[in-house]
Design an enzyme around this catalytic site. Structure first.
Site, PDB file in Angstrom:
ATOM      1  N   SER A  13     -23.280   7.385 -42.182  1.00 36.56           N
ATOM      2  CA  SER A  13     -23.594   5.969 -41.189  1.00 36.56           C
ATOM      3  C   SER A  13     -23.788   6.621 -39.701  1.00 36.56           C
ATOM      4  O   SER A  13     -24.556   6.145 -38.794  1.00 36.56           O
ATOM      5  CB  SER A  13     -22.444   5.152 -40.862  1.00 36.56           C
ATOM      6  OG  SER A  13     -21.099   5.742 -40.461  1.00 36.56           O
ATOM      7  N   ASN A  14     -23.189   7.924 -39.282  1.00 42.49           N
ATOM      8  CA  ASN A  14     -23.432   8.559 -38.502  1.00 42.49           C
ATOM      9  C   ASN A  14     -24.918   9.198 -38.447  1.00 42.49           C
ATOM     10  O   ASN A  14     -25.639   9.134 -37.288  1.00 42.49           O
ATOM     11  CB  ASN A  14     -22.499   9.817 -38.159  1.00 42.49           C
ATOM     12  CG  ASN A  14     -21.265   9.204 -37.572  1.00 42.49           C
ATOM     13  OD1 ASN A  14     -21.113   8.948 -36.329  1.00 42.49           O
ATOM     14  ND2 ASN A  14     -20.128   9.222 -38.228  1.00 42.49           N
ATOM     15  N   LYS A  65     -20.191  30.746 -51.542  1.00 46.23           N
ATOM     16  CA  LYS A  65     -20.634  29.881 -50.266  1.00 46.23           C
ATOM     17  C   LYS A  65     -21.939  30.769 -49.648  1.00 46.23           C
ATOM     18  O   LYS A  65     -22.734  30.007 -49.155  1.00 46.23           O
ATOM     19  CB  LYS A  65     -19.546  29.789 -49.301  1.00 46.23           C
ATOM     20  CG  LYS A  65     -19.972  29.016 -48.173  1.00 46.23           C
ATOM     21  CD  LYS A  65     -18.722  28.870 -47.278  1.00 46.23           C
ATOM     22  CE  LYS A  65     -17.691  27.973 -47.883  1.00 46.23           C
ATOM     23  NZ  LYS A  65     -17.351  26.819 -46.750  1.00 46.23           N
ATOM     24  N   ARG A  91     -17.524  20.360 -45.829  1.00 47.37           N
ATOM     25  CA  ARG A  91     -17.133  21.742 -46.211  1.00 47.37           C
ATOM     26  C   ARG A  91     -17.018  22.650 -44.964  1.00 47.37           C
ATOM     27  O   ARG A  91     -17.721  22.278 -43.857  1.00 47.37           O
ATOM     28  CB  ARG A  91     -18.492  22.525 -47.041  1.00 47.37           C
ATOM     29  CG  ARG A  91     -18.539  22.007 -48.189  1.00 47.37           C
ATOM     30  CD  ARG A  91     -19.998  22.422 -48.830  1.00 47.37           C
ATOM     31  NE  ARG A  91     -19.703  21.732 -50.290  1.00 47.37           N
ATOM     32  CZ  ARG A  91     -19.051  22.050 -51.159  1.00 47.37           C
ATOM     33  NH1 ARG A  91     -18.188  23.372 -51.017  1.00 47.37           N
ATOM     34  NH2 ARG A  91     -18.824  21.348 -52.534  1.00 47.37           N
ATOM     35  N   LEU A  92     -16.336  23.513 -44.988  1.00 45.81           N
ATOM     36  CA  LEU A  92     -15.891  24.648 -43.792  1.00 45.81           C
ATOM     37  C   LEU A  92     -17.388  25.263 -43.898  1.00 45.81           C
ATOM     38  O   LEU A  92     -17.924  25.847 -44.783  1.00 45.81           O
ATOM     39  CB  LEU A  92     -15.066  25.377 -43.882  1.00 45.81           C
ATOM     40  CG  LEU A  92     -13.506  25.149 -43.441  1.00 45.81           C
ATOM     41  CD1 LEU A  92     -12.583  26.198 -43.845  1.00 45.81           C
ATOM     42  CD2 LEU A  92     -13.468  24.760 -42.088  1.00 45.81           C
ATOM     43  N   ASN A 107     -19.818  19.273 -34.633  1.00 44.23           N
ATOM     44  CA  ASN A 107     -18.953  18.360 -35.513  1.00 44.23           C
ATOM     45  C   ASN A 107     -18.446  17.110 -34.822  1.00 44.23           C
ATOM     46  O   ASN A 107     -18.080  16.992 -33.624  1.00 44.23           O
ATOM     47  CB  ASN A 107     -18.062  19.121 -36.489  1.00 44.23           C
ATOM     48  CG  ASN A 107     -17.396  18.159 -37.326  1.00 44.23           C
ATOM     49  OD1 ASN A 107     -18.065  17.596 -38.179  1.00 44.23           O
ATOM     50  ND2 ASN A 107     -15.948  18.375 -37.577  1.00 44.23           N
ATOM     51  N   HIS A 109     -15.250  14.408 -35.365  1.00 47.60           N
ATOM     52  CA  HIS A 109     -14.134  14.297 -36.270  1.00 47.60           C
ATOM     53  C   HIS A 109     -13.263  12.813 -35.522  1.00 47.60           C
ATOM     54  O   HIS A 109     -13.201  12.662 -34.384  1.00 47.60           O
ATOM     55  CB  HIS A 109     -13.193  15.564 -35.976  1.00 47.60           C
ATOM     56  CG  HIS A 109     -11.987  15.423 -36.645  1.00 47.60           C
ATOM     57  ND1 HIS A 109     -11.845  15.826 -38.139  1.00 47.60           N
ATOM     58  CD2 HIS A 109     -10.469  15.035 -36.527  1.00 47.60           C
ATOM     59  CE1 HIS A 109     -10.569  15.660 -38.536  1.00 47.60           C
ATOM     60  NE2 HIS A 109      -9.840  15.411 -37.477  1.00 47.60           N
TER      61      HIS A 109
HETATM   62  C1  GRF Z   1     -16.987  10.225 -39.736  1.00 47.38           C
HETATM   63  O1  GRF Z   1     -15.721   9.475 -39.338  1.00 47.38           O
HETATM   64  C2  GRF Z   1     -16.658  11.539 -39.226  1.00 47.38           C
HETATM   65  O2  GRF Z   1     -15.737  11.672 -38.001  1.00 47.38           O
HETATM   66  C3  GRF Z   1     -16.106  12.332 -40.111  1.00 47.38           C
HETATM   67  O3  GRF Z   1     -16.815  11.875 -41.419  1.00 47.38           O
HETATM   68  C4  GRF Z   1     -17.089  10.476 -41.226  1.00 47.38           C
HETATM   69  C5  GRF Z   1     -18.397  10.470 -41.764  1.00 47.38           C
HETATM   70  O4  GRF Z   1     -18.603   9.162 -41.935  1.00 47.38           O
HETATM   71  N1  GRF Z   1     -16.334  13.883 -39.955  1.00 47.38           N
HETATM   72  P1  GRF Z   1     -20.189   8.730 -42.227  1.00 47.38           P
HETATM   73  O5  GRF Z   1     -20.512   9.410 -43.389  1.00 47.38           O
HETATM   74  O6  GRF Z   1     -21.183   9.161 -40.952  1.00 47.38           O
HETATM   75  O7  GRF Z   1     -20.212   7.314 -42.551  1.00 47.38           O
END
Ligand code: GRF
Length: 189
Positions: A13-14, A65, A91-92, A107, A109
């Site tokens: 979704s992001n 990796k 993944r790291l 990133n 979070h």
């Molecule tokens: C988000 O909540 C982000 O903060 C975390 O993973 C989730 C990813 O959501 N790292 P989406 O796949 O972008 O919907």
């Protein structure tokens, strides 16, 4: 024009929110490629539907990796990527990618770091009966959610919240905050 790559493992979704901001020209950049370690993810499906270049791979098909990250580096260089945007990439990031892109990987979070690092940050906040949590955008280093914080925004937790309602509220913040930070970084660099 600056070029970004988005890395996503799941829903994406992001990724879609950022793509919309590019289409609206709020973000003056090109989405060069979507990278995913889950070829069947919704993120990859959505990228294909939108004719966005993808590189999706199955980690188990590589010896380690370093091997798949070498391939990713090659692809990113070919696409002349300036900024790597991790958006639910589970993944790291290893030394191979960091060597080439440290300082250019960010990133998002779903917590106010350093609180609730790692997996299931939303569940961790609910289990702690916290009254607020939030969202952090940070640079990526070799640790798990340990890099320098760039921006944070808090999010209230209400008594009646379920995981779903809280996640929805957090996502709403993410979809605004991440493009805002990307815009700021692209204008700076
Ligand atoms: C988000 O909540 C982000 O903060 C975390 O993973 C989730 C990813 O959501 N790292 P989406 O796949 O972008 O919907």
């Amino acid at each position: 024009m600056k070029k970004i790559a988005i890395f996503a493992s799941g829903t994406g979704s992001n990724f879609l929110a950022i793509h919309e901001k590019i289409k609206e020209k709020y973000l003056q950049c090109e989405l060069a490629i979507l990278v995913s370690d889950r070829p069947k993810s919704k993120a990859v499906k959505n990228a294909n539907l939108r004719n966005i270049d993808t590189f999706s791979f199955t980690p188990k098909a590589y010896p380690n990796k370093d091997a798949f990250e070498k391939e990713i580096v090659h692809i990113l260089k070919t696409h002349e990527v300036d900024l790597i945007v991790l958006a639910g990439y589970m993944r790291l990031i290893g030394p191979t990618l960091l060597k080439h892109y440290e300082g250019r990987i960010i990133n998002i979070h779903p917590s106010l770091l350093p609180l609730y690092k790692g997996k299931d940050a939303v569940g961790q906040a609910l289990s702690a009966s916290a009254v607020q949590t939030g969202v952090t955008v940070h640079y990526v280093d070799s640790g798990m959610d340990t890099g320098t914080v760039i921006a944070q925004e808090s999010c209230p937790i209400y008594d009646q919240d379920t995981r779903e309602t809280l996640e929805t509220r957090i996502h709403k913040i993410e979809h605004q905050l991440y493009p805002k930070v990307i815009k700021q970084l692209l204008e700076e660099k």
